[in-house]
Design a protein around this motif. Structure first.
Motif, PDB file in Angstrom:
ATOM      1  N   LEU A 246      99.063   4.069 -79.028  1.00 60.95           N
ATOM      2  CA  LEU A 246      98.603   5.441 -78.848  1.00 60.95           C
ATOM      3  C   LEU A 246      98.652   6.155 -80.185  1.00 60.95           C
ATOM      4  N   VAL A 247      97.533   6.615 -80.674  1.00 62.31           N
ATOM      5  CA  VAL A 247      97.441   7.300 -81.961  1.00 62.31           C
ATOM      6  C   VAL A 247      97.064   8.752 -81.703  1.00 62.31           C
TER       7      VAL A 247
ATOM      8  N   PHE B 221      94.231  20.325 -67.819  1.00 59.73           N
ATOM      9  CA  PHE B 221      94.806  19.136 -67.176  1.00 59.73           C
ATOM     10  C   PHE B 221      93.846  18.567 -66.141  1.00 59.73           C
ATOM     11  N   PHE B 222      93.275  19.416 -65.294  1.00 59.57           N
ATOM     12  CA  PHE B 222      92.406  18.922 -64.222  1.00 59.57           C
ATOM     13  C   PHE B 222      91.062  18.442 -64.771  1.00 59.57           C
ATOM     14  N   SER B 223      90.520  19.110 -65.784  1.00 59.21           N
ATOM     15  CA  SER B 223      89.243  18.676 -66.333  1.00 59.21           C
ATOM     16  C   SER B 223      89.387  17.387 -67.139  1.00 59.21           C
ATOM     17  N   ASN B 224      90.607  17.075 -67.591  1.00 57.12           N
ATOM     18  CA  ASN B 224      90.842  15.831 -68.326  1.00 57.12           C
ATOM     19  C   ASN B 224      91.326  14.695 -67.431  1.00 57.12           C
TER      20      ASN B 224
ATOM     21  N   PHE C 235      87.077   9.234 -75.957  1.00 60.87           N
ATOM     22  CA  PHE C 235      86.571   8.238 -75.010  1.00 60.87           C
ATOM     23  C   PHE C 235      87.676   7.367 -74.425  1.00 60.87           C
ATOM     24  N   VAL C 236      88.921   7.601 -74.788  1.00 60.03           N
ATOM     25  CA  VAL C 236      90.025   6.724 -74.389  1.00 60.03           C
ATOM     26  C   VAL C 236      90.866   7.409 -73.320  1.00 60.03           C
ATOM     27  N   TYR C 237      91.140   6.679 -72.233  1.00 60.24           N
ATOM     28  CA  TYR C 237      91.866   7.218 -71.096  1.00 60.24           C
ATOM     29  C   TYR C 237      93.041   6.327 -70.744  1.00 60.24           C
ATOM     30  N   LEU C 238      94.141   6.957 -70.346  1.00 64.62           N
ATOM     31  CA  LEU C 238      95.296   6.245 -69.797  1.00 64.62           C
ATOM     32  C   LEU C 238      95.123   6.169 -68.289  1.00 64.62           C
ATOM     33  N   ASN C 239      95.221   4.947 -67.742  1.00 58.97           N
ATOM     34  CA  ASN C 239      95.022   4.725 -66.307  1.00 58.97           C
ATOM     35  C   ASN C 239      96.337   4.338 -65.654  1.00 58.97           C
TER      36      ASN C 239
ATOM     37  N   ILE D  61      99.038  -0.316 -64.995  1.00 57.06           N
ATOM     38  CA  ILE D  61      98.827   0.634 -66.077  1.00 57.06           C
ATOM     39  C   ILE D  61      97.816   0.026 -67.033  1.00 57.06           C
ATOM     40  N   GLY D  62      96.966   0.875 -67.598  1.00 59.10           N
ATOM     41  CA  GLY D  62      95.962   0.346 -68.512  1.00 59.10           C
ATOM     42  C   GLY D  62      95.358   1.416 -69.388  1.00 59.10           C
ATOM     43  N   LEU D  63      94.555   0.968 -70.323  1.00 57.68           N
ATOM     44  CA  LEU D  63      93.758   1.849 -71.179  1.00 57.68           C
ATOM     45  C   LEU D  63      92.295   1.515 -70.969  1.00 57.68           C
TER      46      LEU D  63
END
Length: 373
Positions: free
Chosen positions: A10-11, A289-292, A332-336, A359-361
């Motif tokens: 995570l950067v 928070f909700f929009s992201n 464009f990167v999301y934590l799942n 857990i994933g990216l």
């Protein structure tokens, strides 16, 4: 079995978002907005247009349709000093809903001359004096107000609000209402006694002080420049543009936990996955928070294998199925974070379903999809 490495880097990359405006033309002579196109939705708007040189203030009020009187948002442009341009630019930090309609009220003001302002203040003072005379009962030794002084003060401010509804003061001017000093002066007069000529003289002086106080209060609350409505427009049922709904396709890599503690006995496996996701909120209106945050679902692209070398698949599709909450870390990167529905073949060829966390990216690409409204 050799496990693939599960490493998430995570950067933190700070960046700034600059407010953007879409320009909409609204001229003084026009009876419609722009080229009669729908208003931009889900963005801030910069209203611009031509105005006569005598117009020094533009007030734009956004209202619900159907003639409702409440104002959703108000924005003001005021001509800067020494600016004689015949144009204005009014930023409106209010985002319209998509596929909706609004009433747009535009008020144009011109500046009163010093003589006009003085005449207005004198007229208002006389009206307040007349009102107070109707509320005053003078006995032989005392005076009495028909109502409590604070209540009378509120009634006088209500009168002023009605009389001044077509006038505006400068942006930095004080509130257009009489202060509590007026009520205190009236309370002082009510407590006085006029038993002799000295008391009567004092009462006369206090009444003069009250008249002067009202004059001072009006001068304070109506400083120059003072503006009066010169013209107005009401543009009814202005439509907004239709916006396409948000749907994202995401592809990522994640690990599913089977059992054990962190250490050598940790049992997990990893695989790539693809899926679809929907935002919890519209980025134009919802809190960050909700929009992201997205709700996602999809498939892992290969089966898993646990520490006992058992093959773990999924129902229906034959591949593991997942559901997740996805939070945007970068552009464009999301934590799942979510749960995976797995299927295991047990003794006797029985199919057993169970759920495990994962857990994933992932990377997302937003699609524009027109939803029925």
């Amino acid at each position: 079995m050799q496990k693939p490495s599960l490493l998430f880097l995570l950067v933190l990359c700070p960046f700034f978002l600059l407010a953007q405006y879409k320009t909409v033309s609204l001229d003084f002579e026009s009876t419609y907005i722009g080229d009669n196109n729908p208003l931009p939705a889900e963005t801030n708007i910069l209203f611009t247009g031509s105005i006569p040189s005598y117009i020094d203030r533009v007030e734009l009020n956004i209202k619900p349709p159907k003639g409702k009187s409440n104002i959703l948002h108000s924005a003001v442009w005021q001509r800067p000093l020494d600016n004689k341009e015949k144009t204005y630019s009014l930023p409106v930090n209010y985002k319209f809903r998509s596929s909706a309609s609004y009433d747009i009220e535009v008020l144009y003001f011109q500046t009163l001359s010093n003589a006009q302002r003085t005449a207005l203040v004198q007229t208002l003072n006389k009206r307040l004096q007349l009102f107070l005379e109707t509320q005053l009962t003078q006995e032989s030794k005392t005076i009495e107000w028909e109502n409590k002084p604070k209540r009378l003060l509120q009634e006088m401010n209500d009168l002023l609000q009605a009389d001044l509804q077509n006038y505006r003061t400068g942006i930095a001017a004080p509130a257009q209402e009489l202060s509590n000093l007026v009520a205190l002066q009236m309370e002082k007069m009510a407590d006085m006694r006029m038993r002799d000529s000295v008391g009567q003289v004092r009462m006369a002086e206090e009444r003069v002080l009250l008249r002067q106080l009202l004059q001072d209060e009006l001068d304070r609350m109506l400083p120059a420049p003072l503006y009066k409505i010169a013209d107005a427009r009401l543009l009814e049922d202005c439509p907004t543009e239709s916006k396409k709904g948000a749907l994202a396709v995401n592809a990522g890599y994640g690990g599913v936990y089977f059992s054990g503690d962190l250490g050598e006995d940790l049992d997990y496996d990893t695989a790539p996955y693809v899926g679809l996701s929907f935002p919890l909120g519209n980025s134009a209106f919802a809190p960050r928070f909700f929009s992201n945050t997205y709700i996602g679902f999809g498939l892992f692209l290969q089966d898993f294998e646990n520490a006992d070398e058992q093959k773990l698949t999924g129902p229906i599709t034959g591949l593991p199925i997942y559901a997740s909450l996805d939070y945007k870390l970068f552009q464009f990167v999301y934590l799942n974070l979510g749960a995976t529905l797995l299927e295991e073949t047990t003794a006797g060829d029985r199919q057993e379903l169970f759920v495990r966390p994962f857990i994933g990216l992932s990377a997302k690409v937003n699609l524009s999809v027109q939803f029925e409204r």
